[in-house]
Enzyme design. Sequence first.
Site, PDB file in Angstrom:
ATOM      1  N   ARG A   1      -4.010  43.586   8.658  1.00 30.59           N
ATOM      2  CA  ARG A   1      -3.332  44.880   8.569  1.00 30.59           C
ATOM      3  C   ARG A   1      -1.889  44.571   8.191  1.00 30.59           C
ATOM      4  NH1 ARG A   1       1.432  47.168  11.195  1.00 30.59           N
ATOM      5  NH2 ARG A   1       1.163  49.417  11.358  1.00 30.59           N
TER       6      ARG A   1
ATOM      7  N   GLU B   1      -0.314  49.456   5.935  1.00 36.09           N
ATOM      8  CA  GLU B   1       0.322  50.543   6.679  1.00 36.09           C
ATOM      9  C   GLU B   1       1.202  51.327   5.718  1.00 36.09           C
ATOM     10  OE1 GLU B   1       3.608  51.599  10.098  1.00 36.09           O
ATOM     11  OE2 GLU B   1       3.700  49.715   9.015  1.00 36.09           O
TER      12      GLU B   1
ATOM     13  N   HIS C   1       0.667  52.568  18.200  1.00 38.79           N
ATOM     14  CA  HIS C   1       1.865  52.043  18.855  1.00 38.79           C
ATOM     15  C   HIS C   1       3.142  52.625  18.267  1.00 38.79           C
ATOM     16  CE1 HIS C   1       1.690  49.628  15.236  1.00 38.79           C
ATOM     17  NE2 HIS C   1       2.910  49.184  15.464  1.00 38.79           N
ATOM     18  N   ASP C   2       3.033  53.313  17.114  1.00 40.76           N
ATOM     19  CA  ASP C   2       4.202  53.900  16.459  1.00 40.76           C
ATOM     20  C   ASP C   2       4.345  55.398  16.720  1.00 40.76           C
ATOM     21  OD1 ASP C   2       5.346  51.656  15.217  1.00 40.76           O
ATOM     22  OD2 ASP C   2       3.892  51.732  13.589  1.00 40.76           O
TER      23      ASP C   2
ATOM     24  N   ASP D   1       7.480  55.613  21.407  1.00 40.82           N
ATOM     25  CA  ASP D   1       7.820  54.209  21.605  1.00 40.82           C
ATOM     26  C   ASP D   1       9.126  54.112  22.408  1.00 40.82           C
ATOM     27  OD1 ASP D   1       8.532  51.551  21.283  1.00 40.82           O
ATOM     28  OD2 ASP D   1       8.955  51.731  19.143  1.00 40.82           O
TER      29      ASP D   1
ATOM     30  N   HIS E   1       9.487  41.514   6.754  1.00 40.67           N
ATOM     31  CA  HIS E   1      10.736  41.106   7.391  1.00 40.67           C
ATOM     32  C   HIS E   1      10.460  40.056   8.464  1.00 40.67           C
ATOM     33  CE1 HIS E   1       9.132  44.791   9.330  1.00 40.67           C
ATOM     34  NE2 HIS E   1       9.318  44.082  10.440  1.00 40.67           N
TER      35      HIS E   1
ATOM     36  N   ASP F   1       1.902  45.354   7.776  1.00 39.00           N
ATOM     37  CA  ASP F   1       2.984  46.190   8.296  1.00 39.00           C
ATOM     38  C   ASP F   1       3.911  46.637   7.165  1.00 39.00           C
ATOM     39  OD1 ASP F   1       4.362  47.211  10.729  1.00 39.00           O
ATOM     40  OD2 ASP F   1       5.976  45.894  10.029  1.00 39.00           O
TER      41      ASP F   1
ATOM     42  N   ARG G   1       3.299  52.471  24.972  1.00 40.86           N
ATOM     43  CA  ARG G   1       2.790  51.102  25.087  1.00 40.86           C
ATOM     44  C   ARG G   1       2.675  50.677  26.552  1.00 40.86           C
ATOM     45  NH1 ARG G   1       6.826  48.667  20.340  1.00 40.86           N
ATOM     46  NH2 ARG G   1       6.197  50.156  18.722  1.00 40.86           N
TER      47      ARG G   1
END
Length: 603
Positions: free
Chosen positions: A358, A389, A455-456, A500, A276, A360, A504
């Site tokens: 990596r 991922e 981070h997720d 999140d 996206h 996404d 972070r």
Amino acid sequence: MNYAGILHYADQRDCFFLEDGSLRIRLMVASSDVSAIYLHTTDKYISHDRKNTDACFRMERYASDFAHDYFRLDLRIPSVRDAANGHDHVENKADSEMKGLSIEHGLSFDMLCLRYTFEIIDHAGARIWYGDNRFFPSQPMDVEAMFDCPILSRKEQTFSIPDWAKNAVVYQIFPSRYASSEPVDPKLWYKAPIGSQENLGGNLRGIIEHLPHLKEMGVDVIYMTPIFKSNTSHKYDTVDYYQVDPSLGTAEDLHDLVKLAHELGLRVMLDGVFNHTSTDFFAFSDIKEKGKDSEYYDWYYIDSLPIDGGSADRKPSYQSFAYFGGMPKLNLHNPKVQDYVLGVACHYLKEFGIDGWRLDVGDEIGHAFWKRFRKEVKAINADALIVGEVWHYAPDFLQGDEWDSVMNYAFYKSVSSMICDGNTRPSDFMAEQGFLNGQYHSAVLPVMWNLIDSHDTSRFLYRAGEDKRKLRLAAALQMLLPGTPFLYYGDEVGMTGGMDPDNRRGMLWDPDRQDRELYTWYQRLTFFRHTINDLTSGNYSSCSADDERRILEYHLNSGEILLFHVGDNDVKAREFSGYKELLSDSVFDGILPGFSCVLLRKN
């Protein structure tokens, strides 16, 4: 015998070449149902009347899960003569009469097409033969009743993984929150909890200044979340793939980061957000302006016009990531979009010398694109690593023609449940790892990114109720079991944070805020991971799980013993009293404290 539990795929899933040139053949059976399995082989193009074309080998059980046992055998091809020297090479007789054949009865010619069947014996002595997806009461002699493996074409499909990735420690950096080359007010940098819009000023120069920290810790690979031009701090909504976001630095900064990291022996991987874009990306902006008259109209999945980004209770008028209107989904079935994205991927490999991508939400993009992606990326750099991922079991992406690995969220879920919640027993954890070992292509297992947070997700320490014993134990599971340890920045100095965006926060650089004992623990773990080969390869003489005492026990072929205690109370392990405890450089007293790990070696 449970026929329903027996399964073999005569393709890349269960019959594939390893990088050392041997052919691995695997078979799945029902748990505890089988006492022995023998693999019978012959050559399709040699008359079956010539007995010197036939061979038989005993397979080994190498993994188990909740419902199945997994057996395997590695054959040396083209000459099976070599395999006879390393495996049980026997005639098909009653078990009590089995004996080794002489070398001259082994296959000594180059094989073109291997045919094979499985002889399966249960605990009562009953036996069946399994070939060509059928069961037989006696050994089938017709090659058309056997499984088929064309040797030459299968060799061409050998799944090759970059050597540098097989014993690496990966460190994830969120660039805008990791380090800044400019002064930042500590009240802002260390704000907690933190929101999504705070601009802490982290940049690529800040990362460069802290490369020695990573080298000292034993890190091998830096993976950065997106660095391309974006209007957000997380940068998962790309405006321009060919521009480093000005808040993070310049193309020159990225060149310097890669160059200096390489000089220290560190690899650099970027986050490829190719599913996206931002709504401000040039192609989508053109659609907003021109509608169906836009030459980029089929770059996306537009459901209706005018363009509507949706709201909390209304979906966008186009397909997007997680129904979020700010991230419209690219149409990667469109060859023009494929060309554009592949141009981006190849640009950073060629112009900056990055070491891989990596990907996404890679599972939301079709297989045809990833097959092309691999070919073009590997044509530029055969040693580039491709990691997808995906949060679920995904063997369809891991057959050697798409990705090299995945982020191993199965590990994340198992470790969190076992240590933080106490819901997963040690035997459950071992079975879950056994499932991955039995099901995934063998080439993938050493490079599965074993994470405990990212981070997720919320920080592991947060989920563990701020109990650093649990974090130390989880880190030990990452580092001392097979797979690639995937460390989220700051875990090594005791960072915490909820979901999140609170996960972070600004990296803890103030020495007074850091847990230096924890940092030393991480250093010890990386040291032994890099020096004891059997840790990373999973070469065990035995392994077991004790649910009552909540202990995982692994005996390495090299002689070391790993004990993970995932319970809260002290337990005794007196049989190992007096052993050298490597992680603490002390003598083991036979007591395992709550949530602890020891790496033992007999004096």
